[in-house]
Design a protein around this motif. Sequence first.
Motif, PDB file in Angstrom:
ATOM      1  N   ALA A   1       0.837  -1.204   0.000  1.00 36.30           N
ATOM      2  CA  ALA A   1       0.000   0.000   0.000  1.00 36.30           C
ATOM      3  C   ALA A   1       0.871   1.252   0.000  1.00 36.30           C
ATOM      4  N   VAL A   2       1.903   1.264   0.819  1.00 42.69           N
ATOM      5  CA  VAL A   2       2.813   2.416   0.873  1.00 42.69           C
ATOM      6  C   VAL A   2       3.500   2.595  -0.470  1.00 42.69           C
ATOM      7  N   GLN A   3       3.976   1.490  -1.038  1.00 39.45           N
ATOM      8  CA  GLN A   3       4.660   1.562  -2.329  1.00 39.45           C
ATOM      9  C   GLN A   3       3.731   2.087  -3.413  1.00 39.45           C
ATOM     10  N   LYS A   4       2.473   1.654  -3.404  1.00 46.27           N
ATOM     11  CA  LYS A   4       1.523   2.118  -4.419  1.00 46.27           C
ATOM     12  C   LYS A   4       1.224   3.612  -4.265  1.00 46.27           C
ATOM     13  N   ILE A   5       1.197   4.100  -3.037  1.00 46.33           N
ATOM     14  CA  ILE A   5       0.961   5.525  -2.804  1.00 46.33           C
ATOM     15  C   ILE A   5       2.148   6.351  -3.298  1.00 46.33           C
TER      16      ILE A   5
ATOM     17  N   PRO B   1       2.669   5.331  -7.797  1.00 40.98           N
ATOM     18  CA  PRO B   1       1.424   4.807  -8.362  1.00 40.98           C
ATOM     19  C   PRO B   1       1.600   4.104  -9.711  1.00 40.98           C
ATOM     20  N   ASN B   2       2.595   4.502 -10.475  1.00 41.39           N
ATOM     21  CA  ASN B   2       2.849   3.857 -11.764  1.00 41.39           C
ATOM     22  C   ASN B   2       3.934   2.798 -11.666  1.00 41.39           C
ATOM     23  N   GLY B   3       4.345   2.499 -10.438  1.00 45.94           N
ATOM     24  CA  GLY B   3       5.423   1.546 -10.236  1.00 45.94           C
ATOM     25  C   GLY B   3       6.762   2.198 -10.537  1.00 45.94           C
TER      26      GLY B   3
END
Length: 84
Positions: free
Chosen positions: A65-69, A72-74
Amino acid sequence: MGEINKETYDLTLEHLSNEMQEIYKEMNALPGKISNLENLLEVSLKKLEKLSMIWVSGGLDNRRAVQKILFPNGFFYDAQNMNI
Protein backbone atom coordinates in the motif's frame (compact mmCIF):
# COMPACT_ATOMS: atom_id res chain seq x y z
CA MET A 1 17.15 26.66 -31.79
CA GLY A 2 14.42 26.26 -29.16
CA GLU A 3 11.70 25.42 -31.65
CA ILE A 4 9.74 22.22 -32.16
CA ASN A 5 7.98 21.11 -35.29
CA LYS A 6 4.20 21.32 -35.63
CA GLU A 7 3.70 17.54 -35.50
CA THR A 8 5.53 17.27 -32.17
CA TYR A 9 3.57 20.24 -30.83
CA ASP A 10 0.23 18.76 -31.90
CA LEU A 11 1.02 15.33 -30.46
CA THR A 12 2.19 16.82 -27.17
CA LEU A 13 -0.83 19.11 -26.95
CA GLU A 14 -3.18 16.19 -27.58
CA HIS A 15 -1.43 14.04 -24.97
CA LEU A 16 -1.50 16.77 -22.32
CA SER A 17 -5.14 17.60 -23.07
CA ASN A 18 -6.08 13.95 -22.57
CA GLU A 19 -4.12 13.82 -19.33
CA MET A 20 -5.89 16.95 -18.07
CA GLN A 21 -9.30 15.52 -18.95
CA GLU A 22 -8.52 12.35 -17.00
CA ILE A 23 -7.40 14.39 -14.00
CA TYR A 24 -10.57 16.50 -14.11
CA LYS A 25 -12.67 13.33 -14.28
CA GLU A 26 -10.87 11.91 -11.25
CA MET A 27 -11.25 15.17 -9.34
CA ASN A 28 -14.97 15.33 -10.08
CA ALA A 29 -15.40 11.74 -8.91
CA LEU A 30 -13.98 12.58 -5.47
CA PRO A 31 -16.52 12.83 -2.66
CA GLY A 32 -17.24 16.39 -1.51
CA LYS A 33 -14.67 19.01 -0.70
CA ILE A 34 -12.14 18.58 2.09
CA SER A 35 -13.30 20.96 4.77
CA ASN A 36 -10.05 21.12 6.65
CA LEU A 37 -7.21 20.92 4.17
CA GLU A 38 -4.64 22.20 6.63
CA ASN A 39 -5.49 19.40 9.05
CA LEU A 40 -5.17 16.81 6.29
CA LEU A 41 -1.78 18.20 5.29
CA GLU A 42 -0.56 18.23 8.89
CA VAL A 43 -1.60 14.61 9.49
CA SER A 44 -0.07 13.56 6.16
CA LEU A 45 3.24 15.24 6.93
CA LYS A 46 3.40 13.56 10.34
CA LYS A 47 2.84 10.18 8.69
CA LEU A 48 5.55 10.92 6.13
CA GLU A 49 7.97 11.72 8.95
CA LYS A 50 7.36 8.20 10.29
CA LEU A 51 7.41 6.48 6.91
CA SER A 52 10.44 4.32 7.68
CA MET A 53 8.80 3.09 10.90
CA ILE A 54 5.55 2.38 9.05
CA TRP A 55 7.51 0.42 6.42
CA VAL A 56 9.52 -1.63 8.93
CA SER A 57 6.59 -2.39 11.23
CA GLY A 58 4.11 -3.21 8.48
CA GLY A 59 3.45 -6.51 6.82
CA LEU A 60 3.54 -7.25 3.11
CA ASP A 61 0.10 -5.74 2.43
CA ASN A 62 1.02 -2.55 4.29
CA ARG A 63 4.29 -2.23 2.36
CA ARG A 64 2.49 -2.73 -0.93
CA ALA A 65 0.00 0.00 0.00
CA VAL A 66 2.81 2.42 0.87
CA GLN A 67 4.66 1.56 -2.33
CA LYS A 68 1.52 2.12 -4.42
CA ILE A 69 0.96 5.52 -2.80
CA LEU A 70 4.55 6.64 -3.37
CA PHE A 71 4.92 5.10 -6.84
CA PRO A 72 1.42 4.81 -8.36
CA ASN A 73 2.85 3.86 -11.76
CA GLY A 74 5.42 1.55 -10.24
CA PHE A 75 9.12 1.88 -10.83
CA PHE A 76 11.55 0.01 -12.99
CA TYR A 77 15.11 -1.07 -12.37
CA ASP A 78 17.64 -1.17 -15.19
CA ALA A 79 20.06 -3.87 -13.99
CA GLN A 80 22.50 -3.21 -16.81
CA ASN A 81 22.95 0.45 -15.89
CA MET A 82 21.96 0.03 -12.25
CA ASN A 83 19.35 2.81 -12.52
CA ILE A 84 15.83 3.11 -11.19
